[in-house]
Design a protein around this motif. Structure first.
Motif, PDB file in Angstrom:
ATOM      1  N   ALA A  11      68.189  55.121  38.224  1.00 58.79           N
ATOM      2  CA  ALA A  11      68.069  54.891  36.786  1.00 58.79           C
ATOM      3  C   ALA A  11      67.693  53.454  36.485  1.00 58.79           C
ATOM      4  N   ASP A  43      69.284  50.686  38.921  1.00 56.85           N
ATOM      5  CA  ASP A  43      68.333  49.827  39.617  1.00 56.85           C
ATOM      6  C   ASP A  43      68.087  48.536  38.822  1.00 56.85           C
ATOM      7  N   ASN A  71      66.550  44.758  40.212  1.00 62.86           N
ATOM      8  CA  ASN A  71      65.623  45.875  40.272  1.00 62.86           C
ATOM      9  C   ASN A  71      64.906  45.893  41.631  1.00 62.86           C
ATOM     10  N   GLY A  73      63.330  48.862  42.817  1.00 65.55           N
ATOM     11  CA  GLY A  73      62.301  49.904  42.826  1.00 65.55           C
ATOM     12  C   GLY A  73      62.921  51.263  43.048  1.00 65.55           C
ATOM     13  N   ALA A  77      66.232  52.508  45.224  1.00 66.33           N
ATOM     14  CA  ALA A  77      67.401  52.999  44.498  1.00 66.33           C
ATOM     15  C   ALA A  77      67.793  54.388  45.017  1.00 66.33           C
ATOM     16  N   ALA A  96      66.109  60.417  36.031  1.00 67.29           N
ATOM     17  CA  ALA A  96      67.147  60.374  34.997  1.00 67.29           C
ATOM     18  C   ALA A  96      66.635  60.797  33.633  1.00 67.29           C
ATOM     19  N   ASP A  97      65.297  60.886  33.479  1.00 64.99           N
ATOM     20  CA  ASP A  97      64.746  61.061  32.132  1.00 64.99           C
ATOM     21  C   ASP A  97      64.595  62.515  31.689  1.00 64.99           C
ATOM     22  N   ARG A 202      59.586  63.283  28.757  1.00 60.72           N
ATOM     23  CA  ARG A 202      60.629  62.280  28.918  1.00 60.72           C
ATOM     24  C   ARG A 202      61.559  62.373  27.710  1.00 60.72           C
ATOM     25  N   THR A 207      57.954  55.389  30.304  1.00 61.77           N
ATOM     26  CA  THR A 207      57.861  55.325  31.753  1.00 61.77           C
ATOM     27  C   THR A 207      57.907  53.863  32.222  1.00 61.77           C
ATOM     28  N   ALA A 208      58.521  53.661  33.373  1.00 61.99           N
ATOM     29  CA  ALA A 208      58.648  52.304  33.896  1.00 61.99           C
ATOM     30  C   ALA A 208      57.395  51.891  34.661  1.00 61.99           C
ATOM     31  N   TYR A 209      56.458  52.827  34.800  1.00 63.06           N
ATOM     32  CA  TYR A 209      55.287  52.534  35.621  1.00 63.06           C
ATOM     33  C   TYR A 209      54.057  52.188  34.791  1.00 63.06           C
TER      34      TYR A 209
HETATM   35  N1  UDP Z   1      63.208  54.090  38.210  1.00 62.02           N
HETATM   36  C1  UDP Z   1      63.996  53.237  38.995  1.00 62.02           C
HETATM   37  N2  UDP Z   1      63.546  51.981  39.260  1.00 62.02           N
HETATM   38  C2  UDP Z   1      62.330  51.512  38.819  1.00 62.02           C
HETATM   39  C3  UDP Z   1      61.537  52.396  38.050  1.00 62.02           C
HETATM   40  C4  UDP Z   1      61.992  53.663  37.772  1.00 62.02           C
HETATM   41  O1  UDP Z   1      65.080  53.614  39.424  1.00 62.02           O
HETATM   42  O2  UDP Z   1      61.994  50.370  39.096  1.00 62.02           O
HETATM   43  C5  UDP Z   1      63.690  55.452  37.918  1.00 62.02           C
HETATM   44  C6  UDP Z   1      63.697  55.816  36.445  1.00 62.02           C
HETATM   45  O3  UDP Z   1      64.895  55.416  35.815  1.00 62.02           O
HETATM   46  C7  UDP Z   1      63.575  57.330  36.498  1.00 62.02           C
HETATM   47  C8  UDP Z   1      62.687  57.549  37.710  1.00 62.02           C
HETATM   48  O4  UDP Z   1      62.805  56.373  38.515  1.00 62.02           O
HETATM   49  O5  UDP Z   1      64.813  57.966  36.699  1.00 62.02           O
HETATM   50  C9  UDP Z   1      61.252  57.820  37.343  1.00 62.02           C
HETATM   51  O6  UDP Z   1      60.780  56.777  36.534  1.00 62.02           O
HETATM   52  P1  UDP Z   1      59.802  57.010  35.316  1.00 62.02           P
HETATM   53  O7  UDP Z   1      60.273  58.146  34.482  1.00 62.02           O
HETATM   54  O8  UDP Z   1      59.627  55.704  34.640  1.00 62.02           O
HETATM   55  O9  UDP Z   1      58.463  57.403  36.081  1.00 62.02           O
HETATM   56  P2  UDP Z   1      57.415  58.592  35.788  1.00 62.02           P
HETATM   57  O10 UDP Z   1      58.204  59.786  35.326  1.00 62.02           O
HETATM   58  O11 UDP Z   1      56.512  58.043  34.769  1.00 62.02           O
HETATM   59  O12 UDP Z   1      56.779  58.788  37.126  1.00 62.02           O
END
Ligand code: UDP
Ligand code: MG
Length: 315
Positions: A11, A43, A71, A73, A77, A96-97, A202, A207-209
């Motif tokens: 998370a 994280d 953090n 990554g 995590a 987590a989302d 979500r 998104t974190a990316y």
């Molecule tokens: N997450 C993490 N560390 C990071 C980036 C993301 O633990 O540096 C977790 C985030 O909380 C989520 C999962 O990885 O539970 C997927 O992230 P996100 O939803 O942002 O990515 P997407 O769904 O866009 O691939």
């Protein structure tokens, strides 16, 4: 006592999503013949994720947390969470989302009971909740990664999966840096089965990316599993040597026949083109040297700040 299944959730800034996820999990996993433990790995979040987790753990006996010191990554995590679950008969990892629907978990468990050691969820069709550019990007990432790598990834494979204890034990023993779990889990082998799913939207937050982060992830995915990109240099080298061999007779003839010396554009084109090529190849070699540099230092994959699980970190 019922056998224990751990659910590991990384998370990063997921304060609003965690309570909703816990609620959904409780709903779906009620009356199971297994005991469940939810392991949230914070994280290095900048919102109140750590606080939320601590508060939740006080009143909910299934909730456990691991807070990382910063953090690290998503892959790191996840690894921190998986490492803490050696006592479980199986480990499930999910986001987590709420994009990874908890309702799939019973199906995963059923497939595992049939003898599959790894049950992973994959998107058959492109995720309707992502942008057009992201879809194209994701498609080409898998194409290129599979072409370059010894480990074949299915299109749309995610980090939503169930792993049997023996797979978990193997993962725990992996200490390499630059973790790319999607590839590693494939690489481990055993009986693997994919189940199709459609990611939900979500629940809260973004998104974190970013685009850059995705590009980094793609490069990591490709170079973590293969040295094939290095062959590129050799092949291109051969190609251009051969091409220049064809050019030399022309140069000799032009000397004998005394053509005019109008070669300036072609020289510039060649220099610019070869210069670019050299930079790309140097870059590729550089990435691998960087990996060696990081690997030889043998640093831990993550650092735990606190946890309410009994963990001894190898340091
Ligand atoms: N997450 C993490 N560390 C990071 C980036 C993301 O633990 O540096 C977790 C985030 O909380 C989520 C999962 O990885 O539970 C997927 O992230 P996100 O939803 O942002 O990515 P997407 O769904 O866009 O691939
Ligand atoms: Mg997400």
């Amino acid at each position: 006592m019922k056998p224990l299944i751990a659910i590991v959730v990384p998370a990063y800034n997921e304060m609003k999503n965690i309570p909703a996820l816990v609620e959904k999990l409780d709903e779906v996993l009620e009356n199971s013949k297994y005991e469940f433990r939810y392991v949230f790995v914070d994280d290095g979040s900048k919102d109140g994720t750590a606080f939320t987790l601590k508060a939740l753990a006080e009143k909910h006996r299934k909730v456990f947390y691991i807070l990382l010191s910063r953090n690290f990554g998503k892959d790191e995590a996840l690894k921190a969470g998986v490492d803490a679950c050696h006592d479980a008969v199986a480990v499930i990892t999910m986001d987590a989302d709420l994009q990874h629907p908890p309702r799939l978990i019973p199906e995963m468990i059923a497939n595992w009971e049939e003898g599959n050691d790894i049950v992973y969820a994959y998107r058959k069709e492109a995720n309707p909740h992502t942008s057009f550019a992201h879809k194209i990007y994701s498609k080409w990432f898998y194409k290129l990664a599979n072409m370059l790598s010894e480990v074949q990834l299915e299109q749309g494979i995610s980090d939503f999966r169930l792993m049997d204890k023996k797979v978990v034990d193997n993962l725990i023993s992996i200490e390499e840096s630059g973790l790319f779990l999607r590839g590693l889990v494939k690489w481990v082998g055993y009986e693997q089965k994919g189940i199709e799913y459609m990611p939900d939207e979500r629940f809260s937050g973004d998104t974190a990316y970013s685009k850059i982060a995705l590009l980094k992830l793609a490069i990591k995915g490709m170079t973590a599993f293969s040295v094939k990109p290095l062959y590129l240099a050799v092949f291109l080298g051969f190609f251009f040597s051969l091409a220049s061999l064809l050019y030399i007779p022309y140069v000799i003839i032009s000397l004998i026949m005394k053509f005019s010396v109008s070669g300036w554009p072609s020289i510039i084109c060649t220099i610019v083109f070869l210069g670019g090529l050299q930079l790309i190849i140097l870059g590729i070699i550089g990435i691998y040297i960087g990996k060696i540099f990081i690997e030889v230092k043998g640093r831990p994959q993550y650092i735990i700040k606190t946890s309410n699980l009994d963990i001894q970190q190898k340091l």
